[in-house]
Design a protein around this motif. Structure first.
Motif, PDB file in Angstrom:
ATOM      1  N   ALA A  68       0.833  -1.202   0.000  1.00  0.00           N
ATOM      2  CA  ALA A  68       0.000   0.000   0.000  1.00  0.00           C
ATOM      3  C   ALA A  68       0.873   1.261   0.000  1.00  0.00           C
ATOM      4  O   ALA A  68       0.547   2.248  -0.674  1.00  0.00           O
ATOM      5  N   GLU A  69       1.984   1.261   0.747  1.00  0.00           N
ATOM      6  CA  GLU A  69       2.872   2.416   0.772  1.00  0.00           C
ATOM      7  C   GLU A  69       3.511   2.635  -0.591  1.00  0.00           C
ATOM      8  O   GLU A  69       3.625   3.772  -1.058  1.00  0.00           O
ATOM      9  N   ARG A  70       3.923   1.557  -1.232  1.00  0.00           N
ATOM     10  CA  ARG A  70       4.504   1.686  -2.578  1.00  0.00           C
ATOM     11  C   ARG A  70       3.476   2.228  -3.557  1.00  0.00           C
ATOM     12  O   ARG A  70       3.782   3.072  -4.402  1.00  0.00           O
ATOM     13  N   ALA A  71       2.230   1.729  -3.448  1.00  0.00           N
ATOM     14  CA  ALA A  71       1.163   2.197  -4.334  1.00  0.00           C
ATOM     15  C   ALA A  71       0.865   3.674  -4.077  1.00  0.00           C
ATOM     16  O   ALA A  71       0.636   4.442  -5.018  1.00  0.00           O
ATOM     17  N   ALA A  72       0.888   4.097  -2.819  1.00  0.00           N
ATOM     18  CA  ALA A  72       0.626   5.495  -2.488  1.00  0.00           C
ATOM     19  C   ALA A  72       1.718   6.396  -3.069  1.00  0.00           C
ATOM     20  O   ALA A  72       1.421   7.478  -3.590  1.00  0.00           O
ATOM     21  N   GLU A  73       2.960   5.953  -2.984  1.00  0.00           N
ATOM     22  CA  GLU A  73       4.053   6.729  -3.578  1.00  0.00           C
ATOM     23  C   GLU A  73       3.888   6.825  -5.089  1.00  0.00           C
ATOM     24  O   GLU A  73       4.104   7.880  -5.688  1.00  0.00           O
ATOM     25  N   ARG A  74       3.523   5.752  -5.718  1.00  0.00           N
ATOM     26  CA  ARG A  74       3.326   5.746  -7.175  1.00  0.00           C
ATOM     27  C   ARG A  74       2.174   6.665  -7.569  1.00  0.00           C
ATOM     28  O   ARG A  74       2.272   7.406  -8.549  1.00  0.00           O
ATOM     29  N   ILE A  75       1.086   6.617  -6.788  1.00  0.00           N
ATOM     30  CA  ILE A  75      -0.065   7.492  -7.064  1.00  0.00           C
ATOM     31  C   ILE A  75       0.333   8.956  -6.926  1.00  0.00           C
ATOM     32  O   ILE A  75      -0.025   9.796  -7.761  1.00  0.00           O
ATOM     33  N   ALA A  76       1.082   9.281  -5.891  1.00  0.00           N
ATOM     34  CA  ALA A  76       1.514  10.663  -5.690  1.00  0.00           C
ATOM     35  C   ALA A  76       2.386  11.120  -6.859  1.00  0.00           C
ATOM     36  O   ALA A  76       2.250  12.258  -7.339  1.00  0.00           O
ATOM     37  N   ALA A  77       3.271  10.262  -7.331  1.00  0.00           N
ATOM     38  CA  ALA A  77       4.128  10.616  -8.462  1.00  0.00           C
ATOM     39  C   ALA A  77       3.303  10.825  -9.730  1.00  0.00           C
ATOM     40  O   ALA A  77       3.539  11.763 -10.493  1.00  0.00           O
ATOM     41  N   LEU A  78       2.316   9.965  -9.956  1.00  0.00           N
ATOM     42  CA  LEU A  78       1.467  10.102 -11.138  1.00  0.00           C
ATOM     43  C   LEU A  78       0.597  11.359 -11.067  1.00  0.00           C
ATOM     44  O   LEU A  78       0.380  12.019 -12.086  1.00  0.00           O
ATOM     45  N   GLU A  79       0.103  11.694  -9.869  1.00  0.00           N
ATOM     46  CA  GLU A  79      -0.696  12.907  -9.723  1.00  0.00           C
ATOM     47  C   GLU A  79       0.154  14.149  -9.996  1.00  0.00           C
ATOM     48  O   GLU A  79      -0.307  15.097 -10.631  1.00  0.00           O
ATOM     49  N   ALA A  80       1.387  14.147  -9.525  1.00  0.00           N
ATOM     50  CA  ALA A  80       2.277  15.281  -9.789  1.00  0.00           C
ATOM     51  C   ALA A  80       2.551  15.410 -11.292  1.00  0.00           C
ATOM     52  O   ALA A  80       2.564  16.518 -11.839  1.00  0.00           O
TER      53      ALA A  80
END
Length: 188
Positions: free
Chosen positions: A91-103
């Motif tokens: 979940a932490e890895r997915a959250a980091e990936r989501i944040a990068a994609l949103e940016a």
């Protein structure tokens, strides 16, 4: 200044690099000489050449010690980073990936808005600044008005004034009836 970093296999006792020939630095295990003449410099006296050499030697010893420490700690830091990455949940890895994609999405949307405002205003996209379409439009309006003002001032300053010559027809208007010389020559 000689470099004390060496390739693999060129290490001295205790796994530390062996000093090069002609190198004035000592091993980091040597006692530190802290009397470098700094007291004389603080008192306003000039340092002698020997004091400066001692200060340089002390700085070289300290730099060598820091290089050795960094070389010894680098594998530990890499292992700590790997352990931290392994300890992250999915979940932490997915959250980091989501944040990068949103940016990335925000950056692309801002780029598209910048291009749209540039096309509408006639101002190049590289000049426009702002974090949202409204700010970009306001900046484009401000830049456009400043450019138009500067162009108007430059044109006003650049237009040469033609001299006024008496008897000349400026502007292509027909000659006046009071042009006595012309009338005389025409026989009137």
């Amino acid at each position: 200044m000689a470099d004390t970093t060496m390739g693999p296999g060129a290490e001295g006792a205790a796994g530390r690099p062996a000093p090069e020939a002609g190198d004035t630095t000592t091993t980091p295990d040597a006692p530190q000489d802290r009397d470098t003449g700094a007291g004389a410099a603080e008192a306003g006296e000039e340092l002698s050449a020997e004091d400066l050499r001692a200060a340089l030697a002390a700085a070289r010893r300290e730099a060598a010690r820091y290089r050795v420490e960094a070389r010894e700690l680098r594998p530990l830091a890499e292992a700590a980073r790997a352990a931290e990455e392994a300890g992250k949940s999915e979940a932490e890895r997915a959250a980091e990936r989501i944040a990068a994609l949103e940016a990335e999405n925000h950056a692309l949307a801002l780029s598209a808005a910048r291009d749209k405002v540039a096309a509408e205003s006639g101002i190049t996209a590289e000049v426009l600044r702002g974090d949202c379409p409204e700010e970009l439009a306001e900046h484009a309006t401000a830049v456009k008005s400043l450019v138009e003002q500067a162009v108007a001032e430059a044109l006003a300053a650049a237009v040469p004034y033609a001299p006024v010559v008496p008897g000349e027809n400026a502007g292509g208007s027909p000659p006046a009836e009071s042009d006595w010389l012309r009338a005389t020559l025409r026989g009137r």
